[in-house]
Scaffold this motif. Structure first.
Motif, PDB file in Angstrom:
ATOM      1  N   ALA A   1      40.371 -33.911 -91.981  1.00  0.00           N
ATOM      2  CA  ALA A   1      40.874 -34.699 -93.005  1.00  0.00           C
ATOM      3  C   ALA A   1      40.345 -35.857 -93.420  1.00  0.00           C
ATOM      4  CB  ALA A   1      42.548 -34.408 -92.939  1.00  0.00           C
TER       5      ALA A   1
ATOM      6  N   ASP B   1      51.228 -39.896 -91.720  1.00  0.00           N
ATOM      7  CA  ASP B   1      50.038 -38.872 -91.763  1.00  0.00           C
ATOM      8  C   ASP B   1      49.528 -38.648 -93.065  1.00  0.00           C
ATOM      9  OD1 ASP B   1      50.371 -38.796 -88.850  1.00  0.00           O
ATOM     10  OD2 ASP B   1      51.825 -37.242 -89.034  1.00  0.00           O
ATOM     11  N   GLY B   2      50.142 -39.137 -94.315  1.00  0.00           N
ATOM     12  CA  GLY B   2      49.778 -39.010 -95.348  1.00  0.00           C
ATOM     13  C   GLY B   2      48.805 -39.759 -95.902  1.00  0.00           C
TER      14      GLY B   2
ATOM     15  N   THR C   1      44.294 -30.735 -92.534  1.00  0.00           N
ATOM     16  CA  THR C   1      45.875 -30.665 -92.708  1.00  0.00           C
ATOM     17  C   THR C   1      46.354 -29.552 -91.974  1.00  0.00           C
ATOM     18  OG1 THR C   1      45.842 -31.862 -94.896  1.00  0.00           O
ATOM     19  CG2 THR C   1      47.935 -30.804 -94.129  1.00  0.00           C
TER      20      THR C   1
ATOM     21  N   LEU D   1      39.983 -31.812 -96.334  1.00  0.00           N
ATOM     22  CA  LEU D   1      41.217 -32.290 -96.416  1.00  0.00           C
ATOM     23  C   LEU D   1      42.189 -31.186 -96.017  1.00  0.00           C
ATOM     24  CD1 LEU D   1      41.022 -34.392 -99.353  1.00  0.00           C
ATOM     25  CD2 LEU D   1      41.920 -35.247 -97.097  1.00  0.00           C
ATOM     26  N   GLY D   2      41.926 -30.008 -96.856  1.00  0.00           N
ATOM     27  CA  GLY D   2      43.152 -28.795 -96.517  1.00  0.00           C
ATOM     28  C   GLY D   2      42.980 -28.246 -95.071  1.00  0.00           C
TER      29      GLY D   2
ATOM     30  N   THR E   1      46.013 -30.279 -88.136  1.00  0.00           N
ATOM     31  CA  THR E   1      47.067 -30.961 -87.737  1.00  0.00           C
ATOM     32  C   THR E   1      48.437 -30.565 -87.525  1.00  0.00           C
ATOM     33  OG1 THR E   1      45.716 -32.667 -88.897  1.00  0.00           O
ATOM     34  CG2 THR E   1      48.248 -33.153 -88.469  1.00  0.00           C
ATOM     35  N   MET E   2      48.963 -29.615 -88.496  1.00  0.00           N
ATOM     36  CA  MET E   2      49.972 -28.800 -88.468  1.00  0.00           C
ATOM     37  C   MET E   2      50.276 -27.787 -87.230  1.00  0.00           C
ATOM     38  SD  MET E   2      50.562 -28.032 -92.810  1.00  0.00           S
ATOM     39  CE  MET E   2      51.882 -26.881 -92.449  1.00  0.00           C
TER      40      MET E   2
END
Length: 370
Positions: free
Chosen positions: A115, A163-164, A101, A97-98, A104-105
């Motif tokens: 993720a 995106d959450g 993320t 998940l981290g 994606t950033m």
């Protein structure tokens, strides 16, 4: 027991899974840095189109296989061993998940799947102790219920495509509500004896049958039983659902549930893509028995698929590639050749890929669980 009756070593089974995983990685490369299927045309365009959606579905299916291998293969682990396996899965899920993320950033044009993997792993925890038959039934149920639920929820609530957590579960490119069938089906594959000739034969028959059910059934529903006309009756824009790529089931009309295009998230698409995934796994298991040495570079990539996937996302960002798909076929071959060469050389020196090694170290505290 005679030598002929001895089962194949587990390494053959893992090599076949790694081969399939390596092919999935290359398929993702094709979808991300290969030519646009719409402009490539001919055989190349067909190959590029085949990679879209189906390679990521294969990737997700093999994630389920990995979960089964981590938790006991044919015999699900129980008691302390079972709890430790579940702890390892939780740790992996949080890390993925981290990592997903962060990737994606970076704002590359890639719809990062990592993720989503973390979410899939967490959602799979209640199913860890199920046997193959129960998992297969669960996967079939989710393949129908998931798309219907997605259609109903998003039609009624029109959730924000963020995106959450909502994106990871419902509205993203790989939403769990319609992608968990691949993971659970993969868990069922990992629970059967993949070294058995009879099992491999059944998989070689099941895969094409599912693909025919999915893609053939969709064609009949659209072209023979009026599905296309029903979509056109709503709006000409609704025909965009035939092109897929949105990641979610269209909500313009219930007829959107009849398409089977990549990332359309319908029961037909799930059945078709899963059929392709199972067929690839069956063929990979067969191939490693006969041409293992020739396929060693692809197997090496599959053995460090997380590193290869993250590496290609970073490379896309570093090279400034902005439009996907679209680069030339030379760029695609470059990604494949560099990755295969790097993975082969790395595997000669180390047991695991760099990110796989770090992930293994991170999960060691799970051994403290009692």
């Amino acid at each position: 027991m005679s030598q002929q009756q001895l089962p194949l070593p587990s390494t053959s089974r893992l090599a076949g899974v790694d081969l399939a995983r390596g092919l999935a990685v290359f398929g993702m490369f094709a979808a991300h840095v290969g030519p646009d299927p719409a402009t490539a045309g001919g055989f190349l365009g067909a190959v590029m189109q085949f990679a879209h959606g189906r390679s990521s579905a294969l990737f997700a299916t093999l994630a389920g296989v990995s979960l089964a291998l981590m938790t006991g293969r044919q015999q699900p682990r129980t008691s302390v061993a079972g709890r430790q396996a579940m702890a390892r899965i939780v740790i992996r899920a949080v890390i993925l998940l981290g990592l997903g993320t962060v990737l994606t950033m970076l704002d590359t044009p890639v719809d990062v799947i990592i993720a989503y993997y973390g979410v899939y792993f967490l959602l799979a925890l209640p199913l860890i102790r199920l046997r193959a038959r129960a998992l297969a039934i669960t996967a079939a149920t989710l393949a129908i219920a998931g798309p219907l639920a997605s259609f109903a929820i998003r039609s009624a609530l029109e959730p924000d495509p963020s995106d959450g957590l909502v994106g990871l579960l419902l509205t993203g490119t790989y939403p769990a509500i319609t992608w968990m069938p691949f993971v659970v089906a993969g868990m069922a594959l990992g629970r059967v004896d993949l070294t058995s000739d009879a099992v491999r034969t059944r998989l070689a028959l099941l895969g094409p049958a599912l693909a025919l059910l999915g893609y053939g059934g969709s064609w009949l529903a659209l072209e023979v039983f009026g599905g296309r006309q029903a979509l056109l009756a709503v709006s000409p824009d609704a025909m965009g659902q035939l092109a897929g790529e949105s990641g979610t089931v269209g909500t313009d009309s219930p007829a959107a549930l009849l398409v089977a295009s990549p990332h359309s998230g319908t029961p037909f698409e799930i059945a078709g893509a899963l059929g392709v995934a199972i067929t690839v796994v069956a063929l990979a298991l067969l191939a490693v028995r006969h041409v293992h040495r020739l396929l060693a570079p692809v197997i090496a990539v599959g053995a460090m698929s997380l590193t290869a996937y993250v590496g290609h996302v970073l490379a896309i960002g570093a090279l400034g590639i902005e439009d996907l798909p679209g680069p030339s076929v030379g760029v695609l071959f470059g990604f494949i050749l560099v990755t295969a060469l790097a993975a082969t050389l790395w595997q000669r020196l180390f047991r695991r890929g760099p990110l796989e090694h770090l992930l293994n170290l991170a999960t060691r505290p799970a051994q403290l669980v009692r």
